[in-house]
Design a protein around this motif. Structure first.
Motif, mmCIF file in Angstrom:
data_model
loop_
_atom_site.group_PDB
_atom_site.id
_atom_site.type_symbol
_atom_site.label_atom_id
_atom_site.label_comp_id
_atom_site.label_asym_id
_atom_site.label_seq_id
_atom_site.Cartn_x
_atom_site.Cartn_y
_atom_site.Cartn_z
ATOM 1 N N ARG A 44 22.912 48.487 52.372
ATOM 2 C CA ARG A 44 23.224 49.759 51.683
ATOM 3 C C ARG A 44 24.335 49.565 50.643
ATOM 4 N NH1 ARG A 44 27.202 53.315 52.590
ATOM 5 N NH2 ARG A 44 27.861 51.906 54.237
ATOM 6 N N ARG B 261 37.480 42.996 56.811
ATOM 7 C CA ARG B 261 38.792 43.654 56.878
ATOM 8 C C ARG B 261 38.713 44.948 57.690
ATOM 9 N NH1 ARG B 261 38.203 48.801 54.828
ATOM 10 N NH2 ARG B 261 38.525 49.051 52.610
ATOM 11 N N THR B 262 37.556 45.621 57.628
ATOM 12 C CA THR B 262 37.400 46.848 58.408
ATOM 13 C C THR B 262 37.357 46.507 59.893
ATOM 14 O OG1 THR B 262 36.142 47.742 56.568
ATOM 15 C CG2 THR B 262 35.956 48.905 58.660
ATOM 16 N N GLY C 30 24.396 48.923 61.637
ATOM 17 C CA GLY C 30 24.203 48.275 60.344
ATOM 18 C C GLY C 30 25.118 47.071 60.169
ATOM 19 N N ALA C 31 25.530 46.848 58.914
ATOM 20 C CA ALA C 31 26.309 45.660 58.563
ATOM 21 C C ALA C 31 27.653 45.620 59.313
ATOM 22 C CB ALA C 31 26.547 45.647 57.053
ATOM 23 N N GLN C 32 28.335 46.770 59.359
ATOM 24 C CA GLN C 32 29.649 46.790 60.020
ATOM 25 C C GLN C 32 29.521 46.476 61.504
ATOM 26 O OE1 GLN C 32 32.705 47.306 58.784
ATOM 27 N NE2 GLN C 32 32.253 48.006 56.723
ATOM 28 N N ASP D 79 21.574 54.029 67.369
ATOM 29 C CA ASP D 79 21.364 54.239 65.939
ATOM 30 C C ASP D 79 20.338 55.354 65.796
ATOM 31 O OD1 ASP D 79 21.896 52.290 63.213
ATOM 32 O OD2 ASP D 79 20.281 53.782 63.071
ATOM 33 N N LEU D 80 20.557 56.172 64.770
ATOM 34 C CA LEU D 80 19.614 57.251 64.472
ATOM 35 C C LEU D 80 18.207 56.685 64.327
ATOM 36 C CD1 LEU D 80 20.061 60.256 63.967
ATOM 37 C CD2 LEU D 80 20.279 59.757 61.529
ATOM 38 N N ARG E 36 16.663 50.076 64.082
ATOM 39 C CA ARG E 36 17.891 49.377 63.671
ATOM 40 C C ARG E 36 18.682 48.932 64.901
ATOM 41 N NH1 ARG E 36 20.898 50.313 58.391
ATOM 42 N NH2 ARG E 36 20.237 48.168 58.198
ATOM 43 N N LEU F 153 30.163 53.684 63.430
ATOM 44 C CA LEU F 153 29.834 52.872 62.248
ATOM 45 C C LEU F 153 28.556 53.400 61.604
ATOM 46 C CD1 LEU F 153 30.509 49.503 64.089
ATOM 47 C CD2 LEU F 153 31.973 50.528 62.343
ATOM 48 N N THR F 154 28.481 54.723 61.459
ATOM 49 C CA THR F 154 27.290 55.370 60.902
ATOM 50 C C THR F 154 27.535 55.689 59.432
ATOM 51 O OG1 THR F 154 27.969 57.645 61.273
ATOM 52 C CG2 THR F 154 27.020 56.478 63.164
ATOM 53 N N ILE F 155 26.626 56.442 58.854
ATOM 54 C CA ILE F 155 26.887 56.962 57.502
ATOM 55 C C ILE F 155 26.687 58.477 57.505
ATOM 56 C CG2 ILE F 155 26.430 54.870 56.181
ATOM 57 C CD1 ILE F 155 23.549 55.986 55.736
ATOM 58 N N VAL G 293 35.626 54.819 62.414
ATOM 59 C CA VAL G 293 35.545 54.043 61.168
ATOM 60 C C VAL G 293 34.706 54.776 60.120
ATOM 61 C CG1 VAL G 293 34.834 51.832 60.171
ATOM 62 C CG2 VAL G 293 35.829 51.906 62.459
ATOM 63 N N PRO H 245 40.896 55.220 60.261
ATOM 64 C CA PRO H 245 41.318 54.457 59.077
ATOM 65 C C PRO H 245 40.497 54.840 57.847
ATOM 66 C CG PRO H 245 39.861 53.123 60.423
ATOM 67 C CD PRO H 245 39.917 54.470 61.074
ATOM 68 N N PHE H 246 41.146 55.307 56.823
ATOM 69 C CA PHE H 246 40.390 55.702 55.619
ATOM 70 C C PHE H 246 39.833 54.470 54.908
ATOM 71 C CE2 PHE H 246 39.629 56.935 51.307
ATOM 72 C CZ PHE H 246 38.890 58.093 51.500
ATOM 73 N N GLY H 247 40.603 53.369 54.979
ATOM 74 C CA GLY H 247 40.175 52.133 54.298
ATOM 75 C C GLY H 247 41.053 51.909 53.075
HETATM 76 P P1 NAD Z 1 24.960 50.569 57.082
HETATM 77 O O1 NAD Z 1 24.213 51.468 56.175
HETATM 78 O O2 NAD Z 1 24.717 49.100 57.037
HETATM 79 O O3 NAD Z 1 24.718 51.038 58.602
HETATM 80 C C1 NAD Z 1 24.847 52.370 59.023
HETATM 81 C C2 NAD Z 1 23.934 52.592 60.229
HETATM 82 O O4 NAD Z 1 24.207 53.896 60.771
HETATM 83 C C3 NAD Z 1 22.440 52.581 59.863
HETATM 84 O O5 NAD Z 1 21.750 51.698 60.736
HETATM 85 C C4 NAD Z 1 21.998 54.032 60.044
HETATM 86 O O6 NAD Z 1 20.653 54.157 60.478
HETATM 87 C C5 NAD Z 1 22.969 54.510 61.114
HETATM 88 N N1 NAD Z 1 23.188 55.960 61.141
HETATM 89 C C6 NAD Z 1 23.294 56.811 60.108
HETATM 90 N N2 NAD Z 1 23.557 58.064 60.558
HETATM 91 C C7 NAD Z 1 23.644 57.981 61.906
HETATM 92 C C8 NAD Z 1 23.922 58.916 62.931
HETATM 93 N N3 NAD Z 1 24.169 60.194 62.668
HETATM 94 N N4 NAD Z 1 23.939 58.473 64.205
HETATM 95 C C9 NAD Z 1 23.678 57.176 64.500
HETATM 96 N N5 NAD Z 1 23.406 56.245 63.572
HETATM 97 C C10 NAD Z 1 23.396 56.642 62.284
HETATM 98 O O7 NAD Z 1 26.487 50.892 56.854
HETATM 99 P P2 NAD Z 1 27.734 49.911 57.127
HETATM 100 O O8 NAD Z 1 27.953 49.075 55.913
HETATM 101 O O9 NAD Z 1 27.584 49.274 58.441
HETATM 102 O O10 NAD Z 1 28.931 50.961 57.135
HETATM 103 C C11 NAD Z 1 29.080 51.842 58.222
HETATM 104 C C12 NAD Z 1 30.123 52.890 57.876
HETATM 105 O O11 NAD Z 1 31.410 52.316 57.815
HETATM 106 C C13 NAD Z 1 29.900 53.597 56.539
HETATM 107 O O12 NAD Z 1 30.047 54.992 56.722
HETATM 108 C C14 NAD Z 1 31.017 53.076 55.674
HETATM 109 O O13 NAD Z 1 31.401 53.969 54.666
HETATM 110 C C15 NAD Z 1 32.097 52.925 56.730
HETATM 111 N N6 NAD Z 1 33.228 52.100 56.329
HETATM 112 C C16 NAD Z 1 34.457 52.550 56.663
HETATM 113 C C17 NAD Z 1 35.568 51.814 56.308
HETATM 114 C C18 NAD Z 1 36.922 52.299 56.709
HETATM 115 O O14 NAD Z 1 37.881 51.574 56.466
HETATM 116 N N7 NAD Z 1 37.053 53.462 57.278
HETATM 117 C C19 NAD Z 1 35.413 50.623 55.611
HETATM 118 C C20 NAD Z 1 34.149 50.167 55.293
HETATM 119 C C21 NAD Z 1 33.037 50.921 55.666
#
Ligand code: NAD
Length: 360
Positions: free
Chosen positions: A105, A133-134, A159-161, A183-184, A188, A224-226, A246, A326-328
């Motif tokens: 994403r 870093r997150t 996801g990635a995080q 995961d929703l 995934r 770790l959702t979006i 996060v 953490p806002f990031g």
């Molecule tokens: P990603 O898109 O790779 O993965 C997100 C996963 O969440 C997906 O598999 C998706 O299907 C799932 N999802 C979405 N809505 C959901 C819900 N309501 N319930 C359960 N699962 C759900 O995203 P990523 O790169 O892993 O990032 C995850 C989050 O971390 C993002 O929101 C990103 O903005 C946040 N983030 C925060 C910081 C911080 O410092 N606070 C830093 C980096 C990323």
């Protein structure tokens, strides 16, 4: 009359070092990312960082999917001998339609600037560093604010995080044996479980069909959702739980109202973003900033940097719930990239790019 010597023109080269994800990953394996993040958090708490307002550009692509670009400048360490001085920027973009097309994403590049010429000197793949870093921030918050002992962790969002968090949990919390995941999109969660199985990570993965069920399954919950819509209430969280919020919009306001303790990375950053639930609650006066306590109203204790510098006591979950929100901060990306770059320079990783080419 004295004639000032005109300096020889500097050699007309404009080089920068490019680090792709594989190079970043190799260099990062040779450093302690949690120690690097904690050094920057201490410098930030001491006021030895600069964090200008981030640039934010949203649009919709041809499929109507939400796209955005975030440009985050930061510097760390000037006047602080405990961290290397670094100036730089993370440019991280995302389109919500990417995963359906088999693409991550979010993606982008991070820069380090030459402190003397101000030229970009390093450009590196940003998504892995950002996740590192997150995740390192989460590990540090768990180390200082999490339950004293835990063997099970819940990851909501696979996801990635989630993958980077799993790798760091294995490295920093070797007692953890079970990951409860939700995961929703169930596929995934299954893909995450298969990835763990095919790796050397020591975890049993337990998928849950509902987020609430996953959250109640352990005393360490990492979101770790979006999502932009809250779904976790205090009733979903066991007494004695630590939540690393996060993804910033998963907790319902009542969790903040009833939190035993609440910590952030930077109060201003959180307050300046009413798009996220805690920023909105701060704006409404439903949650208060540190130093302005009012009986019966939840108040942020301080930052993780304050905890690391002992300016604010660390409170682990007792019978209540401790939340880290953490806002990031771009300074963490910049500080971590400086460490990665030091390794790259020492070990000869990366590709030199010449910005001028034949125009030299
Ligand atoms: P990603 O898109 O790779 O993965 C997100 C996963 O969440 C997906 O598999 C998706 O299907 C799932 N999802 C979405 N809505 C959901 C819900 N309501 N319930 C359960 N699962 C759900 O995203 P990523 O790169 O892993 O990032 C995850 C989050 O971390 C993002 O929101 C990103 O903005 C946040 N983030 C925060 C910081 C911080 O410092 N606070 C830093 C980096 C990323």
């Amino acid at each position: 009359m004295t004639i000032q010597a005109v300096p020889e023109p500097a050699t007309r080269t404009e080089h920068l070092l490019f680090l792709d994800r594989a190079a970043v990953r190799t260099c990062a394996a040779g450093i302690d990312p949690v120690a690097a993040v904690e050094d920057v958090l201490r410098a930030h708490a001491a006021g030895h960082t600069a964090l200008p307002a981030e640039g934010y550009l949203p649009w919709a692509n041809s499929q109507g999917a939400y796209c955005r670009s975030i440009a985050m400048l930061g510097s760390v360490g000037a006047a602080d001998p405990t961290v290397p001085t670094a100036y730089g920027m993370k440019l991280i973009n995302a389109a919500t339609s990417n995963p359906a097309q088999g693409r991550e994403r979010a993606g982008g590049v991070s820069f380090l600037f030459d402190p003397e010429t101000a030229r970009p000197a390093v450009v590196a793949e940003a998504a892995y560093l950002s996740a590192l870093r997150t995740g390192a921030y989460t590990m540090s918050s768990l180390r200082h604010l999490g339950p004293e002992r835990f063997q099970e962790v819940t990851l909501i969002g696979c996801g990635a995080q989630a993958r980077t968090h799993a790798e760091l949990l294995a490295r920093y919390f070797p007692d953890v044996r079970t990951l409860h995941v939700h995961d929703l999109l169930p596929e995934r969660a299954s893909a995450f479980a298969s990835w763990v199985e095919g790796s050397e990570l020591p975890f049993t993965v337990v998928p849950h069909g509902r987020a609430a069920e996953a959250a109640a399954a352990s005393t360490v919950v990492i979101t770790l959702t979006i999502t932009d819509t809250g779904y976790l209430s205090p009733d979903h969280l066991r007494p004695g739980t630590f939540v690393a919020h996060v993804s910033l919009d998963d907790l319902l306001p009542e969790v903040f109202d009833r939190a035993q303790a609440l910590y952030v990375d930077d109060v201003e950053l959180v307050r300046d973003n009413p798009r996220r639930v805690l920023g909105r609650l701060l704006g409404e006066g439903r949650v208060l900033a540190p130093g302005t306590p009012k009986p019966g109203t939840s108040t942020i204790r301080g930052t993780l940097g304050d905890v690391l510098t002992a300016a604010v006591p660390a409170e682990r979950p007792g019978t209540g719930v401790v939340v880290s929100n953490p806002f990031g901060m771009a300074v963490l990306d910049v500080g971590l990239l400086a460490r990665v770059y030091a390794r790259a320079a020492a070990d000869g990783h990366g590709t030199r790019l010449d910005l001028l080419g034949a125009d030299r």
